[in-house]
Scaffold this motif. Structure first.
Motif, short mmCIF file in Angstrom:
data_model
loop_
_atom_site.label_atom_id
_atom_site.label_comp_id
_atom_site.label_asym_id
_atom_site.label_seq_id
_atom_site.Cartn_x
_atom_site.Cartn_y
_atom_site.Cartn_z
N TRP A 186 0.83 -1.20 0.00
CA TRP A 186 0.00 0.00 0.00
C TRP A 186 0.88 1.26 0.00
CZ3 TRP A 186 -4.27 1.80 -1.51
CH2 TRP A 186 -4.71 3.04 -1.08
N VAL A 187 1.93 1.26 0.79
CA VAL A 187 2.84 2.41 0.81
C VAL A 187 3.47 2.58 -0.58
CG1 VAL A 187 5.00 3.31 1.76
CG2 VAL A 187 3.30 2.32 3.29
N GLY A 188 3.84 1.47 -1.21
CA GLY A 188 4.43 1.53 -2.55
C GLY A 188 3.48 2.09 -3.58
N LEU A 189 2.20 1.78 -3.44
CA LEU A 189 1.20 2.27 -4.39
C LEU A 189 0.77 3.72 -4.10
CD1 LEU A 189 -1.11 -0.86 -4.65
CD2 LEU A 189 0.25 0.13 -6.49
N ALA A 190 0.74 4.10 -2.86
CA ALA A 190 0.16 5.39 -2.47
C ALA A 190 1.17 6.52 -2.38
CB ALA A 190 -0.55 5.24 -1.13
N SER A 191 2.46 6.22 -2.40
CA SER A 191 3.44 7.28 -2.18
C SER A 191 4.35 7.48 -3.38
CB SER A 191 4.29 6.94 -0.95
OG SER A 191 5.05 5.77 -1.19
N LEU A 192 4.88 8.69 -3.47
CA LEU A 192 5.81 9.04 -4.55
C LEU A 192 6.95 9.87 -3.99
CD1 LEU A 192 3.39 10.17 -7.38
CD2 LEU A 192 4.77 8.12 -7.36
N GLY A 193 8.12 9.71 -4.56
CA GLY A 193 9.24 10.59 -4.26
C GLY A 193 9.79 10.49 -2.85
N GLY A 194 10.35 11.58 -2.37
CA GLY A 194 11.04 11.61 -1.10
C GLY A 194 10.13 11.54 0.12
N GLY A 195 8.84 11.64 -0.06
CA GLY A 195 7.92 11.62 1.07
C GLY A 195 7.58 10.24 1.57
N ARG A 196 8.19 9.22 1.04
CA ARG A 196 7.84 7.86 1.45
C ARG A 196 8.14 7.58 2.90
NH1 ARG A 196 8.93 3.69 -3.54
NH2 ARG A 196 7.14 4.40 -4.73
N SER A 197 9.15 8.19 3.45
CA SER A 197 9.45 7.95 4.86
C SER A 197 8.30 8.45 5.74
CB SER A 197 10.76 8.61 5.27
OG SER A 197 10.71 9.99 5.08
N ALA A 198 7.63 9.52 5.33
CA ALA A 198 6.46 10.00 6.07
C ALA A 198 5.32 8.99 5.98
CB ALA A 198 6.01 11.36 5.56
N TYR A 199 5.13 8.37 4.83
CA TYR A 199 4.11 7.32 4.69
C TYR A 199 4.44 6.12 5.57
CZ TYR A 199 1.57 9.40 0.75
OH TYR A 199 0.79 10.20 -0.03
N PHE A 200 5.71 5.74 5.59
CA PHE A 200 6.14 4.64 6.46
C PHE A 200 5.85 4.98 7.92
CE2 PHE A 200 9.38 3.19 3.19
CZ PHE A 200 8.74 1.99 2.94
N HIS A 201 6.20 6.18 8.32
CA HIS A 201 5.99 6.59 9.72
C HIS A 201 4.50 6.54 10.07
CE1 HIS A 201 5.61 9.21 13.23
NE2 HIS A 201 6.82 8.77 13.53
N ASP A 202 3.68 7.09 9.19
CA ASP A 202 2.25 7.09 9.44
C ASP A 202 1.69 5.67 9.53
OD1 ASP A 202 -0.40 8.41 9.64
OD2 ASP A 202 -0.72 7.45 7.69
N ALA A 203 2.10 4.81 8.59
CA ALA A 203 1.55 3.44 8.54
C ALA A 203 2.04 2.57 9.68
CB ALA A 203 1.92 2.80 7.20
N LEU A 204 3.32 2.69 10.04
CA LEU A 204 3.90 1.75 11.00
C LEU A 204 3.95 2.26 12.43
CD1 LEU A 204 6.90 0.56 8.80
CD2 LEU A 204 4.66 -0.49 9.03
N VAL A 205 4.12 3.56 12.61
CA VAL A 205 4.24 4.12 13.97
C VAL A 205 2.91 4.70 14.44
CG1 VAL A 205 5.44 5.80 15.41
CG2 VAL A 205 6.69 4.60 13.62
N THR A 206 2.32 5.56 13.64
CA THR A 206 1.12 6.27 14.07
C THR A 206 -0.12 5.38 14.05
OG1 THR A 206 2.07 8.31 13.20
CG2 THR A 206 -0.28 8.33 13.69
N ARG A 207 -0.40 4.76 12.93
CA ARG A 207 -1.64 3.98 12.79
C ARG A 207 -1.59 2.62 13.47
NH1 ARG A 207 -4.45 5.17 7.03
NH2 ARG A 207 -4.05 7.41 7.02
N ARG A 208 -0.55 1.86 13.20
CA ARG A 208 -0.53 0.47 13.68
C ARG A 208 0.26 0.27 14.97
NH1 ARG A 208 -0.85 0.85 8.42
NH2 ARG A 208 -2.53 -0.29 7.39
#
Length: 87
Positions: free
Chosen positions: A15-37
């Motif tokens: 999902w992170v691979g499909l939903a994110s682009l460019g240098g902001g992927r670390s923010a998607y990782f943080h949101d998915a792994l730290v904040t949400r789950r």
């Protein structure tokens, strides 16, 4: 903190691979792994982010491998990389 199995880990990283682009992927990782789950703490995430930036190669793939390994060992690292890069 609960730890995911390789299947759940693969789904989240895909999902992170499909939903994110460019240098902001670390923010998607943080949101998915730290904040949400809450699979990781902020400190664990930042340690892996620092390691991924030091290693040669694309930061997002290095981060995926480091996080996948931390969460589910070698199988998690492989699943995370394939799920992130394949989409």
């Amino acid at each position: 903190m609960t730890r995911p199995g390789p299947g759940r880990l693969t789904a989240v990283f895909a999902w992170v691979g499909l939903a994110s682009l460019g240098g902001g992927r670390s923010a998607y990782f943080h949101d998915a792994l730290v904040t949400r789950r809450r699979w990781l703490s902020d400190e664990e995430f930042l340690q892996d982010l620092a390691i991924s930036q030091i290693l040669p190669g694309p930061n997002f793939s290095n981060l995926a491998v480091a996080l996948g390994f931390r969460l589910a060992g070698f199988a998690g690292a492989a699943c995370a990389l394939v799920a992130l890069v394949l989409p």
